[in-house]
Design a protein around this motif. Structure first.
Motif, PDB file in Angstrom:
ATOM      1  N   VAL A  45       0.845  -1.194   0.000  1.00 30.13           N
ATOM      2  CA  VAL A  45       0.000   0.000   0.000  1.00 30.13           C
ATOM      3  C   VAL A  45       0.875   1.237   0.000  1.00 30.13           C
ATOM      4  CG1 VAL A  45      -1.945  -1.110   1.174  1.00 30.13           C
ATOM      5  CG2 VAL A  45      -0.200   0.074   2.527  1.00 30.13           C
ATOM      6  N   ALA A  46       0.312   2.315  -0.557  1.00 28.06           N
ATOM      7  CA  ALA A  46       0.909   3.640  -0.460  1.00 28.06           C
ATOM      8  C   ALA A  46       0.107   4.369   0.600  1.00 28.06           C
ATOM      9  CB  ALA A  46       0.835   4.365  -1.796  1.00 28.06           C
ATOM     10  N   GLU A  47       0.820   4.869   1.587  1.00 32.81           N
ATOM     11  CA  GLU A  47       0.180   5.510   2.728  1.00 32.81           C
ATOM     12  C   GLU A  47       0.629   6.970   2.791  1.00 32.81           C
ATOM     13  OE1 GLU A  47      -0.554   3.723   7.054  1.00 32.81           O
ATOM     14  OE2 GLU A  47       1.561   4.182   6.676  1.00 32.81           O
ATOM     15  N   SER A  48      -0.347   7.856   2.891  1.00 34.70           N
ATOM     16  CA  SER A  48      -0.066   9.274   3.044  1.00 34.70           C
ATOM     17  C   SER A  48      -0.693   9.696   4.364  1.00 34.70           C
ATOM     18  CB  SER A  48      -0.670  10.059   1.884  1.00 34.70           C
ATOM     19  OG  SER A  48      -0.423  11.432   2.029  1.00 34.70           O
ATOM     20  N   GLY A  49       0.139  10.057   5.326  1.00 29.96           N
ATOM     21  CA  GLY A  49      -0.375  10.272   6.673  1.00 29.96           C
ATOM     22  C   GLY A  49      -0.875   8.939   7.193  1.00 29.96           C
ATOM     23  N   ALA A  50      -2.100   8.888   7.615  1.00 27.95           N
ATOM     24  CA  ALA A  50      -2.691   7.633   8.084  1.00 27.95           C
ATOM     25  C   ALA A  50      -3.661   7.059   7.054  1.00 27.95           C
ATOM     26  CB  ALA A  50      -3.417   7.863   9.401  1.00 27.95           C
TER      27      ALA A  50
END
Length: 168
Positions: A45-50
Motif C-alpha cells: 500500500v501507499a500511505e499518506s499520513g494515516a
C-alpha cells in the motif's frame, strides 16, 4: 508518502481505493478472493499520513509451454485513488514492488495494463516473444519484464493466472 506491506487492518481501505480507481467492485472483489485463498505473493500500500491512497498486488502465474510449464509473477491490479493520481504514487508502488520481487527471487513479471505506463519500468509486449495471455487481448496491453537477465531465453507459452482473474 510511505510504501509498506499490506496489514490485516488495511483490507477495507484497499477495497475502497480499488473501487474508486476502477469505478467498479470487480478488482476489489478479486483482491478479496485472492487474499482469502492465500494466493498473493506481495501486497503493498501507499500511505499518506494515516490514509491508504494506493495499492498494488503481485500473484503467481504459470506459463504453459507444453512440457510442464514454468512459474512467473503477475503484477495487478494496481490502483491509486483518483484524487491522488498523476503524483507518482503508482510509479512508486510499481518500483517498490518490482524491487521486492527481484529480492525474493522472482525472475519474470507479467502485466496486463496501459501500454503508455508500464514500459517506463522495462515492460515490453509479450506476444512478440512467444508469450500470450490465456485470453485474447490487444497485443500492446499484455507485457513482460525480466527481473533476472536471460530469464526469458528460450521460454514461450500461454500465461495462466489464478482462476479468480477470469471474472474481471
Amino acid at each position: 508518502m510511505k510504501i509498506r506491506a499490506e496489514r490485516p487492518a488495511d483490507t477495507a481501505a484497499i477495497r475502497a481505493v480499488n473501487i474508486e480507481a476502477f469505478g467498479r467492485a470487480l478488482e476489489a472483489d478479486l483482491i478479496d478472493s485472492l487474499r482469502v485463498s492465500g494466493v498473493p505473493i506481495l501486497s503493498l500500500v501507499a500511505e499518506s499520513g494515516a490514509e491508504i491512497v494506493g495499492h498494488i498486488l503481485f500473484t503467481p502465474v504459470r506459463v504453459d509451454d507444453g512440457s510442464g510449464g514454468w512459474p512467473a509473477t503477475a503484477l495487478g491490479p494496481m490502483a491509486v485513488r483518483p484524487d491522488r493520481q498523476q503524483q507518482g504514487i503508482g510509479s512508486a508502488l510499481v518500483r517498490n514492488g518490482l524491487e521486492i520481487c527481484a529480492r525474493q527471487g522472482d525472475e519474470i513479471v507479467f502485466v496486463l495494463g496501459h501500454p503508455a505506463f508500464y514500459p517506463r519500468f522495462g515492460f515490453k509486449p509479450a506476444a512478440p516473444l512467444g508469450l500470450l495471455w490465456e485470453h485474447p487481448v490487444p497485443e500492446p496491453v499484455f507485457m513482460v519484464l525480466e527481473l533476472a537477465g536471460g530469464a526469458l531465453a528460450g521460454r514461450t507459452g500461454i500465461v495462466r493466472y489464478h482462476p479468480a482473474f477470469n471474472g474481471v
